[in-house]
Structure formats: C-alpha cells, structure tokens
Design a protein around this motif. Sequence first.
Motif, PDB file in Angstrom:
ATOM      1  N   ALA A  56       0.796  -1.225   0.000  1.00 38.05           N
ATOM      2  CA  ALA A  56       0.000   0.000   0.000  1.00 38.05           C
ATOM      3  C   ALA A  56       0.835   1.285   0.000  1.00 38.05           C
ATOM      4  CB  ALA A  56      -0.973  -0.018   1.185  1.00 38.05           C
ATOM      5  N   PRO A  57       1.876   1.409   0.858  1.00 30.64           N
ATOM      6  CA  PRO A  57       2.659   2.652   0.835  1.00 30.64           C
ATOM      7  C   PRO A  57       3.352   2.893  -0.502  1.00 30.64           C
ATOM      8  CG  PRO A  57       3.120   1.369   2.818  1.00 30.64           C
ATOM      9  CD  PRO A  57       2.328   0.497   1.914  1.00 30.64           C
ATOM     10  N   VAL A  58       3.784   1.824  -1.143  1.00 29.48           N
ATOM     11  CA  VAL A  58       4.446   1.957  -2.439  1.00 29.48           C
ATOM     12  C   VAL A  58       3.444   2.398  -3.503  1.00 29.48           C
ATOM     13  CG1 VAL A  58       5.862   0.804  -4.180  1.00 29.48           C
ATOM     14  CG2 VAL A  58       6.091   0.167  -1.770  1.00 29.48           C
ATOM     15  N   GLU A  59       2.249   1.802  -3.486  1.00 32.57           N
ATOM     16  CA  GLU A  59       1.224   2.181  -4.455  1.00 32.57           C
ATOM     17  C   GLU A  59       0.824   3.643  -4.266  1.00 32.57           C
ATOM     18  OE1 GLU A  59      -1.248  -1.846  -5.477  1.00 32.57           O
ATOM     19  OE2 GLU A  59      -1.553  -0.991  -3.477  1.00 32.57           O
ATOM     20  N   ALA A  60       0.743   4.092  -3.021  1.00 29.78           N
ATOM     21  CA  ALA A  60       0.394   5.488  -2.765  1.00 29.78           C
ATOM     22  C   ALA A  60       1.484   6.421  -3.284  1.00 29.78           C
ATOM     23  CB  ALA A  60       0.180   5.705  -1.269  1.00 29.78           C
ATOM     24  N   ALA A  61       2.749   6.034  -3.067  1.00 29.80           N
ATOM     25  CA  ALA A  61       3.861   6.849  -3.562  1.00 29.80           C
ATOM     26  C   ALA A  61       3.876   6.884  -5.082  1.00 29.80           C
ATOM     27  CB  ALA A  61       5.185   6.294  -3.032  1.00 29.80           C
ATOM     28  N   LEU A  62       3.561   5.764  -5.709  1.00 31.72           N
ATOM     29  CA  LEU A  62       3.471   5.723  -7.173  1.00 31.72           C
ATOM     30  C   LEU A  62       2.422   6.707  -7.675  1.00 31.72           C
ATOM     31  CD1 LEU A  62       3.696   1.906  -7.995  1.00 31.72           C
ATOM     32  CD2 LEU A  62       5.056   3.701  -9.091  1.00 31.72           C
ATOM     33  N   GLU A  63       1.273   6.692  -7.033  1.00 35.83           N
ATOM     34  CA  GLU A  63       0.190   7.571  -7.458  1.00 35.83           C
ATOM     35  C   GLU A  63       0.584   9.041  -7.307  1.00 35.83           C
ATOM     36  OE1 GLU A  63      -4.526   8.377  -6.380  1.00 35.83           O
ATOM     37  OE2 GLU A  63      -3.534   6.531  -5.714  1.00 35.83           O
ATOM     38  N   ARG A  64       1.237   9.368  -6.190  1.00 35.18           N
ATOM     39  CA  ARG A  64       1.645  10.759  -5.969  1.00 35.18           C
ATOM     40  C   ARG A  64       2.691  11.189  -6.988  1.00 35.18           C
ATOM     41  NH1 ARG A  64       1.898   8.972  -0.612  1.00 35.18           N
ATOM     42  NH2 ARG A  64       4.199   9.038  -0.647  1.00 35.18           N
ATOM     43  N   LEU A  65       3.633  10.306  -7.271  1.00 30.51           N
ATOM     44  CA  LEU A  65       4.697  10.652  -8.209  1.00 30.51           C
ATOM     45  C   LEU A  65       4.144  10.854  -9.612  1.00 30.51           C
ATOM     46  CD1 LEU A  65       7.683  11.074  -8.831  1.00 30.51           C
ATOM     47  CD2 LEU A  65       7.933   8.596  -9.063  1.00 30.51           C
ATOM     48  N   GLN A  66       3.266   9.963 -10.046  1.00 27.54           N
ATOM     49  CA  GLN A  66       2.711  10.072 -11.388  1.00 27.54           C
ATOM     50  C   GLN A  66       1.808  11.292 -11.532  1.00 27.54           C
ATOM     51  OE1 GLN A  66       1.205   5.940 -11.459  1.00 27.54           O
ATOM     52  NE2 GLN A  66       2.420   5.651 -13.309  1.00 27.54           N
ATOM     53  N   ALA A  67       1.122  11.646 -10.455  1.00 25.96           N
ATOM     54  CA  ALA A  67       0.229  12.807 -10.510  1.00 25.96           C
ATOM     55  C   ALA A  67       1.003  14.114 -10.449  1.00 25.96           C
ATOM     56  CB  ALA A  67      -0.770  12.746  -9.364  1.00 25.96           C
ATOM     57  N   GLY A  68       2.116  14.108  -9.708  1.00 23.10           N
ATOM     58  CA  GLY A  68       2.812  15.367  -9.481  1.00 23.10           C
ATOM     59  C   GLY A  68       4.034  15.610 -10.328  1.00 23.10           C
ATOM     60  N   ALA A  69       4.577  14.579 -10.976  1.00 24.92           N
ATOM     61  CA  ALA A  69       5.814  14.746 -11.745  1.00 24.92           C
ATOM     62  C   ALA A  69       5.517  15.464 -13.060  1.00 24.92           C
ATOM     63  CB  ALA A  69       6.461  13.397 -12.007  1.00 24.92           C
ATOM     64  N   HIS A  70       6.003  16.675 -13.175  1.00 24.23           N
ATOM     65  CA  HIS A  70       5.708  17.454 -14.370  1.00 24.23           C
ATOM     66  C   HIS A  70       6.320  16.817 -15.618  1.00 24.23           C
ATOM     67  CE1 HIS A  70       4.641  20.849 -16.807  1.00 24.23           C
ATOM     68  NE2 HIS A  70       5.896  21.022 -17.174  1.00 24.23           N
ATOM     69  N   GLU A  71       7.465  16.157 -15.468  1.00 18.24           N
ATOM     70  CA  GLU A  71       8.090  15.515 -16.628  1.00 18.24           C
ATOM     71  C   GLU A  71       7.148  14.502 -17.271  1.00 18.24           C
ATOM     72  OE1 GLU A  71       9.296  15.654 -13.590  1.00 18.24           O
ATOM     73  OE2 GLU A  71      11.471  15.958 -13.532  1.00 18.24           O
ATOM     74  N   PHE A  72       6.425  13.739 -16.433  1.00 21.17           N
ATOM     75  CA  PHE A  72       5.486  12.754 -16.968  1.00 21.17           C
ATOM     76  C   PHE A  72       4.289  13.436 -17.626  1.00 21.17           C
ATOM     77  CE2 PHE A  72       6.934   9.620 -13.443  1.00 21.17           C
ATOM     78  CZ  PHE A  72       8.133   9.436 -14.129  1.00 21.17           C
ATOM     79  N   ARG A  73       3.847  14.542 -17.050  1.00 25.38           N
ATOM     80  CA  ARG A  73       2.718  15.274 -17.630  1.00 25.38           C
ATOM     81  C   ARG A  73       3.113  15.841 -18.998  1.00 25.38           C
ATOM     82  NH1 ARG A  73       0.773  19.584 -13.511  1.00 25.38           N
ATOM     83  NH2 ARG A  73      -1.102  19.608 -14.815  1.00 25.38           N
ATOM     84  N   GLU A  74       4.353  16.287 -19.125  1.00 25.61           N
ATOM     85  CA  GLU A  74       4.819  16.769 -20.432  1.00 25.61           C
ATOM     86  C   GLU A  74       4.816  15.643 -21.463  1.00 25.61           C
ATOM     87  OE1 GLU A  74       7.811  20.548 -19.890  1.00 25.61           O
ATOM     88  OE2 GLU A  74       8.685  18.537 -19.814  1.00 25.61           O
ATOM     89  N   LEU A  75       5.327  14.481 -21.063  1.00 31.33           N
ATOM     90  CA  LEU A  75       5.371  13.356 -21.987  1.00 31.33           C
ATOM     91  C   LEU A  75       3.964  12.941 -22.407  1.00 31.33           C
ATOM     92  CD1 LEU A  75       8.166  11.226 -20.286  1.00 31.33           C
ATOM     93  CD2 LEU A  75       8.351  12.465 -22.430  1.00 31.33           C
ATOM     94  N   LYS A  76       3.041  12.956 -21.461  1.00 30.32           N
ATOM     95  CA  LYS A  76       1.659  12.604 -21.779  1.00 30.32           C
ATOM     96  C   LYS A  76       1.037  13.624 -22.731  1.00 30.32           C
ATOM     97  CE  LYS A  76      -2.846  11.650 -19.682  1.00 30.32           C
ATOM     98  NZ  LYS A  76      -3.569  12.591 -20.546  1.00 30.32           N
ATOM     99  N   LEU A  77       1.255  14.902 -22.481  1.00 30.51           N
ATOM    100  CA  LEU A  77       0.691  15.927 -23.359  1.00 30.51           C
ATOM    101  C   LEU A  77       1.290  15.834 -24.747  1.00 30.51           C
ATOM    102  CD1 LEU A  77      -1.049  18.359 -23.964  1.00 30.51           C
ATOM    103  CD2 LEU A  77       0.694  19.832 -22.940  1.00 30.51           C
TER     104      LEU A  77
END
Length: 496
Positions: free
Chosen positions: A384-405
């Motif tokens: 559970a703690p790892v899954e929560a950290a994954l969710e936070r990182l994917q939601a907050g990492a701007h680099e990933f948001r750029e790649l998605k856009l």
Amino acid sequence: MMPSGIAGATELLGLARDAFHDDAEALAVLDELDARLAGPLRIAVAGMVKAGKSTLLNAIIGEEIAPTDAGECTRIVTWYRFGHTPRITLYPLTGEPKGLPVTRVDGRLVFTLGEVRPEEVERLVVDWPAASLRDLTLIDTPGIASLSQEVSARSTAFLLPEDSPAAADAVIYLMRHLHASDVRFLESFKDTAAGQPGTVNALAVLSRADEIGAGRIDSLISAAVIAERYSKDQNLRPLALGVVPVAGLLAQSSRTMRQSDAEALQLLAHMDRNSRERLMLSVDRFVRGDGPGQLDPETKSSLVNRFGLFGIRLGVALIRGGTNNPTDLAHELARRSGLGQLLDTVEHLFQTRADALKARAAVVGVEALVREALVRGAPKERAAPVEAALERLQAGAHEFRELKLLADLRTGGVGLGSAASVEAERLVGGRGSSPALRLGLARDADDRLISETARDSLQRWRLVAENPLTEPRAVEACRVVMRSCEAMMVPTAAVR
C-alpha cells in the motif's frame, strides 16, 4: 508531495526496498532499477533486416566494433557501453556469464562465441573506451520481420516486454522506406505504461539514404525531401518524434577513415574528369575498369565496400573543391552523411530529458514489481505505501505530464487550434528539451532573453486558459504548458 524526476524515482525505490526488504527477487529488480537510474541513457537501434543498424551504430560510436555481416552475432541483442578496458561478456540464458576474447581483424572487432549457439545467448555486453559511450549506452537488436521467427521474436521480446519496463529508454528506428511493419512496430513501442495514452520516445531514421538517389551526389537532398514527407505522414507522425535521413555506410566509413582511404580518393580526384565519370558509372566498372594505375581492383573493391559510389563521388568532389587534409575530409564526409544531424537530434530529443526517461522506467518497473509481488502472495498492506507513492509521483511529476501531453498532441489533439498545438508541442519539449529550443530561440540565447520569452509565453497561455470558450481538455493542456514556461523562468530569476 514527492519530488519529481530522478529524486522522486530514487525515493520511490527506497520505499519499495523497505516494503520488500525480505523478498530477494524483488530486491534484485530494485537493484537493477537503481543501476538504471545511475547509469547513462539507453537507446536501442532497431529496424527490419538489412536496414543498416550495425553500420549506423558503428558510425555513432566512431569505431568498427559492431558486426555488420550476416554472422551469428547479428542474431543476438548486443549492448555497447563505456568501459576503461575493452571487454566482451556473454550472458547465457542459463548459467554464469563468460568473457569472450577481444580480437580485432583489419580494424574490426571480431566476436567468437566458441561452442555456444546464438539461441543459447541472452545478450552480449561490449565494454569499450569510446568517448561517445560515456553518456549513452547503445543496444543493437536483431532484425525485426526476419525470415527467422526466432530472430525476430528475440528483438520483439527485448524491445516490447510484457511485464516489465522496456530495457531501452528510447529507440532509433531505421527504415529504408515506410512499410506497414514499421508502423506496427512503432505502435507497439509507444510506451503506455507511465501516463496514458502513451509517450512517444522513438526517432525514425531513413537509412541508406544515398540509395534513394541511386548514389548520385545529390542523393541526400532527395532523401531529405522524402524524410520531411514521412515526418508529416498521418500514420508515422504520432509514433516518432522526427525522421532523419542518413547515409549509414558513409557515416561509418568517414568516422573510421584510414590514411589509405584518403590517398585512394586523392588519386581518383586527380584523374581526367571524363575517365573518372565513366569509371564510376557502376560498381562493377569501378572495380574492374582501368585507372588510376596506382589502384588495383582489390583496393578499389575495398573502397567501394567502405564508402559506396555515393561516398566516393562525394569525397572526390570535396577534394577537388579544396578539402585536401584527411582529417578535414573525414569531418566533412561525416557531416554530409547526415550523421551530425542525427547526433544533434538524439541529443536534444533524448539526452536532454534523460532524467525523465530513466525516472519513467523506474516507475514502470516498480509498478510491475508490486503487481508481481501481490500475485506471489505479498500482503496488500505491505504494498500500500508503495502504491500510494506511485500515485503521488505520477500525478505530481511534471516531466510525466509533459510526456503525456506530447503524446496527446501527436495522437489526436487536445482541443487547441493547429497553431497553438504546434507551439504547445514545442514548449513541452517536442522539438528538444533545452529552454532555447522549447522557446524557439537560438541555441546561444542568453539567460535574460530566455527568461523574458518564457514570461511572455506564460502570459499568453494564461489568457488562453482563462478564456471561457476554451474546452476543458484544452485548459488542462494549457496548465501543463504554463508549468513548463514557469520552470524555464526559475533558473534565470537572478538576471531580472
């Protein structure tokens, strides 16, 4: 809030290591992901059989260490990475790794598998003291769509694994023409694991570009026109960040030019023009024809195998134009081959965003690890703690948001007009990740100009986002672009 990029991925791996501290299999995966974060960017060179993968790889490295014949080692995934001492290591499918002899024949590295069959080998790893490998690990893959299903499957399994991140952070995909099989592969390679609908991290290369113009001295001009048309193709554009034409054979030979090559080209340049043109009407006539007297058929055959008629014609033209120094000649031939454009493109599309690409691989790896651990019976509360950290990182990492856009913009749009979409793609790094390239400025633009241009862009995109007529999905795209503009302003705050 978790940090982003490499720092966020490192923190995520630490959390996973704590959660699975007594799971040897999980810890081995995390060790590999840690090494990947710390190591250089990994770029695979892929393409159909006879696309010229190994030749281009040699050109990038600057030495002839990748086998370019049809031998058994071209059927094996081979890694080329920096090492202070030359070394070749064979990793079998079962058993311990073993060293292979490092042997060079006529300047080329020779691989000898001994009694091991290619189908028993997982991969070869070549450590080599080449400066070009310090920041880049290159991976040569067997031909896709090979007549041998086993060879083709080997490449597909390596580049497109089902339950783990791809071993390569990006791919240089070689094609001679645009075929349906090329499009199918690139569709599969488009990463959908870290941010739907998929990130685009492939660069297409129109290889053997000199053949497009039948070896004429203006062949690369014709190839550039075709590459530009391919880059706008509705099937290819969503799958590749660009198309670059390269004469791979000339690129390799110019980077590994010998004194004897330069001397042979000098002799040809000083022939009578009409005699020389008749001599170079075909490969057979060039090798068997008369003149110049100092070049025997064996030497001419070697020259045409290394440079092709296109390279020979271009070399002669450069010498007759005044480029007589062998070093200058080699540099100019490499530039004219398209290699320089390719290296520049790789640098500004991939190497400048290496941290984001490696961090994404870590995220995908941890996601796969958690899924596998749960399947093997690990308690849900442990994950559970790892899954929560994954969710936070994917939601907050701007680099990933750029790649998605970037993927959204290339695969159907986000409700912006065509001009705004082009600008948005540039600002989120679709044409290169440096601030100057993102803002459409000269590469040597100073900090003050970068900051002012970023501020102007931010204001313009804020107005678009606040316009009540802007669609909701376009507003979200605007927010990503605005965050990118803000990031380009922060490092230059001191100049204002």
